[in-house]
Scaffold this motif. Sequence first.
Motif, PDB file in Angstrom:
ATOM      1  N   ALA A 329       0.845  -1.168   0.105  1.00  0.00           N
ATOM      2  CA  ALA A 329       0.020   0.023  -0.017  1.00  0.00           C
ATOM      3  C   ALA A 329       0.908   1.323  -0.009  1.00  0.00           C
ATOM      4  CB  ALA A 329      -0.824  -0.032   1.240  1.00  0.00           C
ATOM      5  N   ASN A 330       1.533   1.693  -1.138  1.00  0.00           N
ATOM      6  CA  ASN A 330       2.500   2.749  -1.223  1.00  0.00           C
ATOM      7  C   ASN A 330       1.819   3.668  -2.426  1.00  0.00           C
ATOM      8  OD1 ASN A 330       2.839   1.212  -3.422  1.00  0.00           O
ATOM      9  ND2 ASN A 330       5.013   0.657  -2.831  1.00  0.00           N
ATOM     10  N   LYS A 331       0.606   3.772  -2.585  1.00  0.00           N
ATOM     11  CA  LYS A 331       0.067   4.668  -3.445  1.00  0.00           C
ATOM     12  C   LYS A 331      -0.877   5.817  -2.772  1.00  0.00           C
ATOM     13  CE  LYS A 331       1.725   2.386  -7.063  1.00  0.00           C
ATOM     14  NZ  LYS A 331       2.812   3.189  -7.760  1.00  0.00           N
ATOM     15  N   SER A 332      -1.241   6.858  -3.574  1.00  0.00           N
ATOM     16  CA  SER A 332      -1.910   7.804  -2.906  1.00  0.00           C
ATOM     17  C   SER A 332      -3.479   7.320  -2.513  1.00  0.00           C
ATOM     18  CB  SER A 332      -2.192   9.141  -3.804  1.00  0.00           C
ATOM     19  OG  SER A 332      -2.487   8.841  -5.072  1.00  0.00           O
ATOM     20  N   ILE A 333      -3.746   6.132  -3.227  1.00  0.00           N
ATOM     21  CA  ILE A 333      -5.299   5.799  -3.186  1.00  0.00           C
ATOM     22  C   ILE A 333      -5.185   4.506  -2.461  1.00  0.00           C
ATOM     23  CG2 ILE A 333      -7.323   5.095  -4.445  1.00  0.00           C
ATOM     24  CD1 ILE A 333      -6.699   7.207  -6.457  1.00  0.00           C
ATOM     25  N   TYR A 334      -6.071   4.120  -1.335  1.00  0.00           N
ATOM     26  CA  TYR A 334      -6.166   2.917  -0.740  1.00  0.00           C
ATOM     27  C   TYR A 334      -7.785   2.662  -0.664  1.00  0.00           C
ATOM     28  CZ  TYR A 334      -5.694  -0.741   2.555  1.00  0.00           C
ATOM     29  OH  TYR A 334      -5.824  -2.068   3.375  1.00  0.00           O
ATOM     30  N   ALA A 335      -7.971   1.361  -0.838  1.00  0.00           N
ATOM     31  CA  ALA A 335      -9.431   0.914  -0.663  1.00  0.00           C
ATOM     32  C   ALA A 335      -9.337  -0.139   0.336  1.00  0.00           C
ATOM     33  CB  ALA A 335      -9.716   0.168  -2.060  1.00  0.00           C
ATOM     34  N   PRO A 336     -10.123   0.347   1.492  1.00  0.00           N
ATOM     35  CA  PRO A 336     -10.221  -0.544   2.688  1.00  0.00           C
ATOM     36  C   PRO A 336     -10.779  -2.103   2.302  1.00  0.00           C
ATOM     37  CG  PRO A 336     -11.016   1.697   3.303  1.00  0.00           C
ATOM     38  CD  PRO A 336     -10.891   1.620   1.734  1.00  0.00           C
ATOM     39  N   GLU A 337     -10.229  -2.804   2.984  1.00  0.00           N
ATOM     40  CA  GLU A 337     -10.947  -4.326   2.954  1.00  0.00           C
ATOM     41  C   GLU A 337     -11.366  -5.024   4.169  1.00  0.00           C
ATOM     42  OE1 GLU A 337      -8.367  -7.644   3.074  1.00  0.00           O
ATOM     43  OE2 GLU A 337      -6.566  -6.657   3.006  1.00  0.00           O
ATOM     44  N   PRO A 338     -11.910  -6.025   4.105  1.00  0.00           N
ATOM     45  CA  PRO A 338     -12.570  -6.403   5.364  1.00  0.00           C
ATOM     46  C   PRO A 338     -11.890  -6.510   6.518  1.00  0.00           C
ATOM     47  CG  PRO A 338     -13.651  -7.653   3.320  1.00  0.00           C
ATOM     48  CD  PRO A 338     -12.354  -6.890   2.993  1.00  0.00           C
ATOM     49  N   LEU A 339     -10.323  -6.771   6.234  1.00  0.00           N
ATOM     50  CA  LEU A 339      -9.658  -6.889   7.470  1.00  0.00           C
ATOM     51  C   LEU A 339      -9.606  -5.349   8.066  1.00  0.00           C
ATOM     52  CD1 LEU A 339      -7.727  -8.877   8.914  1.00  0.00           C
ATOM     53  CD2 LEU A 339      -5.998  -8.418   7.665  1.00  0.00           C
ATOM     54  N   GLN A 431      -2.705 -16.665  -0.781  1.00  0.00           N
ATOM     55  CA  GLN A 431      -3.057 -15.512   0.085  1.00  0.00           C
ATOM     56  C   GLN A 431      -4.072 -14.666  -0.710  1.00  0.00           C
ATOM     57  OE1 GLN A 431       0.694 -13.051  -0.573  1.00  0.00           O
ATOM     58  NE2 GLN A 431       1.841 -14.429   1.031  1.00  0.00           N
ATOM     59  N   LEU A 432      -4.962 -13.779   0.126  1.00  0.00           N
ATOM     60  CA  LEU A 432      -6.104 -13.275  -0.488  1.00  0.00           C
ATOM     61  C   LEU A 432      -6.165 -12.045   0.150  1.00  0.00           C
ATOM     62  CD1 LEU A 432      -8.460 -13.587  -2.445  1.00  0.00           C
ATOM     63  CD2 LEU A 432      -9.717 -14.349  -0.580  1.00  0.00           C
ATOM     64  N   CYS A 433      -6.249 -10.870  -0.607  1.00  0.00           N
ATOM     65  CA  CYS A 433      -6.721  -9.388   0.122  1.00  0.00           C
ATOM     66  C   CYS A 433      -7.238  -8.366  -1.067  1.00  0.00           C
ATOM     67  CB  CYS A 433      -5.232  -8.906   0.764  1.00  0.00           C
ATOM     68  SG  CYS A 433      -3.978  -8.639  -0.489  1.00  0.00           S
ATOM     69  N   GLY A 434      -7.417  -7.116  -0.744  1.00  0.00           N
ATOM     70  CA  GLY A 434      -7.757  -6.254  -1.644  1.00  0.00           C
ATOM     71  C   GLY A 434      -6.460  -5.690  -2.267  1.00  0.00           C
ATOM     72  N   VAL A 435      -6.783  -5.323  -3.440  1.00  0.00           N
ATOM     73  CA  VAL A 435      -5.670  -4.590  -4.149  1.00  0.00           C
ATOM     74  C   VAL A 435      -5.174  -3.339  -3.481  1.00  0.00           C
ATOM     75  CG1 VAL A 435      -4.917  -3.537  -6.544  1.00  0.00           C
ATOM     76  CG2 VAL A 435      -6.434  -5.707  -6.316  1.00  0.00           C
ATOM     77  N   ARG A 436      -4.048  -3.345  -3.540  1.00  0.00           N
ATOM     78  CA  ARG A 436      -3.373  -2.033  -2.762  1.00  0.00           C
ATOM     79  C   ARG A 436      -2.666  -0.960  -3.580  1.00  0.00           C
ATOM     80  NH1 ARG A 436      -0.770  -6.078   1.968  1.00  0.00           N
ATOM     81  NH2 ARG A 436      -3.100  -6.933   2.484  1.00  0.00           N
ATOM     82  N   GLY A 437      -3.265  -0.076  -3.836  1.00  0.00           N
ATOM     83  CA  GLY A 437      -2.853   1.037  -4.916  1.00  0.00           C
ATOM     84  C   GLY A 437      -3.090   0.656  -6.446  1.00  0.00           C
ATOM     85  N   ALA A 438      -4.444   0.604  -6.882  1.00  0.00           N
ATOM     86  CA  ALA A 438      -4.718   0.303  -8.119  1.00  0.00           C
ATOM     87  C   ALA A 438      -5.638   1.462  -8.672  1.00  0.00           C
ATOM     88  CB  ALA A 438      -5.406  -0.931  -8.409  1.00  0.00           C
ATOM     89  N   GLY A 439      -5.587   2.503  -8.024  1.00  0.00           N
ATOM     90  CA  GLY A 439      -6.443   3.826  -8.359  1.00  0.00           C
ATOM     91  C   GLY A 439      -7.853   3.651  -7.830  1.00  0.00           C
ATOM     92  N   ASN A 440      -8.805   4.134  -8.787  1.00  0.00           N
ATOM     93  CA  ASN A 440     -10.198   4.291  -8.346  1.00  0.00           C
ATOM     94  C   ASN A 440     -10.780   2.729  -8.426  1.00  0.00           C
ATOM     95  OD1 ASN A 440      -9.864   6.997  -8.108  1.00  0.00           O
ATOM     96  ND2 ASN A 440     -10.648   7.527 -10.255  1.00  0.00           N
ATOM     97  N   ALA A 441     -10.505   2.153  -9.248  1.00  0.00           N
ATOM     98  CA  ALA A 441     -10.823   0.774  -9.451  1.00  0.00           C
ATOM     99  C   ALA A 441     -10.453  -0.180  -8.156  1.00  0.00           C
ATOM    100  CB  ALA A 441     -10.452   0.074 -10.633  1.00  0.00           C
ATOM    101  N   ALA A 442      -9.484   0.361  -7.158  1.00  0.00           N
ATOM    102  CA  ALA A 442      -9.077  -0.575  -6.095  1.00  0.00           C
ATOM    103  C   ALA A 442     -10.157  -0.992  -5.362  1.00  0.00           C
ATOM    104  CB  ALA A 442      -8.188   0.292  -5.375  1.00  0.00           C
ATOM    105  N   ALA A 443     -11.336  -0.390  -5.174  1.00  0.00           N
ATOM    106  CA  ALA A 443     -12.382  -0.971  -4.441  1.00  0.00           C
ATOM    107  C   ALA A 443     -12.873  -2.222  -5.147  1.00  0.00           C
ATOM    108  CB  ALA A 443     -13.546   0.238  -4.185  1.00  0.00           C
ATOM    109  N   LYS A 444     -12.973  -2.455  -6.099  1.00  0.00           N
ATOM    110  CA  LYS A 444     -13.545  -3.526  -6.814  1.00  0.00           C
ATOM    111  C   LYS A 444     -12.571  -4.558  -7.427  1.00  0.00           C
ATOM    112  CE  LYS A 444     -17.040  -0.762  -9.228  1.00  0.00           C
ATOM    113  NZ  LYS A 444     -17.754  -0.485 -10.332  1.00  0.00           N
TER     114      LYS A 444
END
Length: 491
Positions: A329-339, A431-444
């Motif tokens: 998670a080293n980008k300006s955008i981060y989408a929270p995940e269930p953890l 391993q399974l987690c949300g994408v960390r630092g993929a722009g506006n589409a990180a939440a999906k």
Amino acid sequence: MTKVSPEVGDKMQEEIVLSVSADVSFASNHFPKYKLGPDNQILEEPKVDPKAPSLKEVVTRETSLLVEQQKRLSVRDLASKFDKNLSAAAKLNDEARLREVASLEGHVLLKKLRDALESIRGRLAGRNKEDVEKAISMVEALAVKLTQREGELIQEKFEVKKLANFLKQASEDAKKLVNQERSFACAEIESARAVVQRFGEALEEQEKNSQSSEKQDVEGLTDEVQEARKIRRMHQPGKVMDMEHELRALRIQIREKSLFSVRLQKELEISKRAEENPSRLYELNGSETLGSYLQIKPCYDKAPEILKCSIQWYRVLSESSKNEPISGANKSIYAPEPLDVGRILQADIVSNGQKATVMTTGPIEPAAGLGSYVDTLMRKTNTEFHVVISQINGQDHPSHSVHVLHVGKMRMKLCKGWITKARESYTASMQLCGVRGAGNAAAKALFWQARKGHSFVLAFESERDRNAAIMLARRYALDCNVMLAGPDDRA
């Protein structure tokens, strides 16, 4: 006794024959063969012709066929059969007429032949005269035979005429039956049409009656409900009704006030932090709930550009002073995940040796209705999600075709039709987690490492499906005694 030379006799016979043949037409070019019986009676040789049966046999056979087929033939078939037999009888009648004409010609021929022989007998004597007399007796016997044949022909003609009349009458009867049956069939068709029409009218009337009865029932129920409401209002005091309305209005106001107070608390927290650190350069924008994304933005135009800064996101641990870094998670955008639900998120921005920190005003809140949705999916043995592969092993995937991600109780599988991209059971290497630092589409999007050296970045149709897939897979993995998390995450 006068003798006649053979030449004279031959000449006389030629003259007689020529005189006879000039008036009569013969049926054949040779004289028929006969045999003499007792008393100089002419016996005709019987002619056996198997292909031409007698008239009686034809009539008997046709009658038996008609009797046999009468039970199984229809009226129309009987009529056509009678017409055919009638034509056959007419043909036989014509043949009998031709035979009568031939018999008449035979009588004329015999009479002329007898006259010629009588004239010759007066001129001859001796043995020649006896021969002529024998010939005259043969002609007379032939005339008797011809007369008998004429009697048989007359009898056959009578039978043929009788058969023709019978067939004609039968044909007329059959036609009458056909017309009668046709009229009966038309009458039955008309009666059937009338019955169908009556049924249709009855059904239409029944539908109209049912619709009217339904309307009446609905109106009756409405009247009963209104009457019940009137009775309830009459038996309950008006103050109770007023109190119920007041309570409902108060609940709505309390809900609105609580939302407004939460908003005010967040604004106050932001303002306090701004007062404590007036020289802050960056701030967090975005909803602090699961299913959204957070973005670091500069507060002033003179602040260093985000792209030139190094960023690291953390999970703030309340039980210890240390923060848990979120790997990747080293980008300006981060989408929270269930953890991240229930935890405060913090981001450190370092530029030119200077460090700036931004953090959420409170813990990340769960998405509304996500827990009940996951509980519903847990009842199934396998859940399918439609995804698009964005990356494979860190490399961009050019194809944007839709794949299916199967999340089961024992394993996960990624496939497209019959082609399977990956299928692995829940193990410690997964391993399974949300994408960390993929722009506006990180939440999906999410990151899935099926096994070491084999990873995917999958984009879902909605944020809800992405978070539900992560939560569902982690619950199934926990049932298999596997802690499923992201890289370097402490479960």
